[in-house]
Scaffold this motif. Sequence first.
Motif, PDB file in Angstrom:
ATOM      1  N   LYS A 156       4.792  -2.392  -2.316  1.00 50.35           N
ATOM      2  CA  LYS A 156       3.294  -2.405  -1.825  1.00 50.35           C
ATOM      3  C   LYS A 156       2.779  -1.043  -2.047  1.00 50.35           C
ATOM      4  CE  LYS A 156       0.513  -3.561   2.159  1.00 50.35           C
ATOM      5  NZ  LYS A 156      -0.552  -2.308   1.756  1.00 50.35           N
ATOM      6  N   ASP A 194      -0.665  -0.883  -4.240  1.00 51.40           N
ATOM      7  CA  ASP A 194      -1.826  -0.360  -3.948  1.00 51.40           C
ATOM      8  C   ASP A 194      -2.525   0.909  -4.483  1.00 51.40           C
ATOM      9  OD1 ASP A 194      -1.579  -2.201  -1.852  1.00 51.40           O
ATOM     10  OD2 ASP A 194      -1.094  -0.870  -0.112  1.00 51.40           O
ATOM     11  N   ARG A 195      -1.378   1.925  -4.646  1.00 48.12           N
ATOM     12  CA  ARG A 195      -2.010   2.956  -5.577  1.00 48.12           C
ATOM     13  C   ARG A 195      -2.531   2.711  -6.696  1.00 48.12           C
ATOM     14  NH1 ARG A 195       2.604   7.884  -3.669  1.00 48.12           N
ATOM     15  NH2 ARG A 195       1.872   7.710  -1.436  1.00 48.12           N
ATOM     16  N   ALA A 198      -4.077  -0.127  -7.657  1.00 42.72           N
ATOM     17  CA  ALA A 198      -5.094  -1.030  -7.287  1.00 42.72           C
ATOM     18  C   ALA A 198      -6.541   0.278  -7.180  1.00 42.72           C
ATOM     19  CB  ALA A 198      -5.132  -1.748  -5.980  1.00 42.72           C
ATOM     20  N   GLU A 199      -6.086   1.232  -6.619  1.00 46.11           N
ATOM     21  CA  GLU A 199      -7.042   2.394  -6.452  1.00 46.11           C
ATOM     22  C   GLU A 199      -7.484   2.786  -7.795  1.00 46.11           C
ATOM     23  OE1 GLU A 199      -5.780   5.483  -3.645  1.00 46.11           O
ATOM     24  OE2 GLU A 199      -4.862   4.040  -2.206  1.00 46.11           O
ATOM     25  N   ARG A 243      -0.615  -8.790  -4.998  1.00 42.85           N
ATOM     26  CA  ARG A 243      -2.167  -8.443  -4.047  1.00 42.85           C
ATOM     27  C   ARG A 243      -3.274  -8.924  -5.071  1.00 42.85           C
ATOM     28  NH1 ARG A 243      -4.436  -2.992  -2.752  1.00 42.85           N
ATOM     29  NH2 ARG A 243      -6.242  -3.988  -3.332  1.00 42.85           N
TER      30      ARG A 243
END
Length: 132
Positions: free
Chosen positions: A89, A93-94, A96-97, A130
């Motif tokens: 995750k 998430d990193r 996605a940023e 995600r």
Amino acid sequence: MFSVTVRDHIMIAHSFRGEVFGPAQRLHGATFLVDATFRREQLDDDDIVVDIGLATRELGAVVSELNYRNLDNEPDFAGVNTSTEFLAKVIADRLAERIHKGALGEGAKGIKALSVTLHESHIAWAGYERAL
């Protein structure tokens, strides 16, 4: 859904809290193959999902922030069991940023989903998916 997957690896040290982890409560090392899969419904104007070179570069940048680190000493992970699932995750998430900031190019804005899989061995892996 179209997809492209790029791969890298990380080597980390960490320990876990909780009886469920048995001997892994002690400091130990782990090496993970890291797969990042980018998904979209339609190909971009260049007929690709994402620029593989940019995706590889950005995955490398994200995992380099974790590589050869004792995660028990990293402030971002204080009080957290850095399980394989948790790390998948974090990496997703990193990434996605970075996508949202344009690091994978203008065409990457059409990516609808991202999944990250960490392979602990040839028989065990965990992942996180995600939406973007």
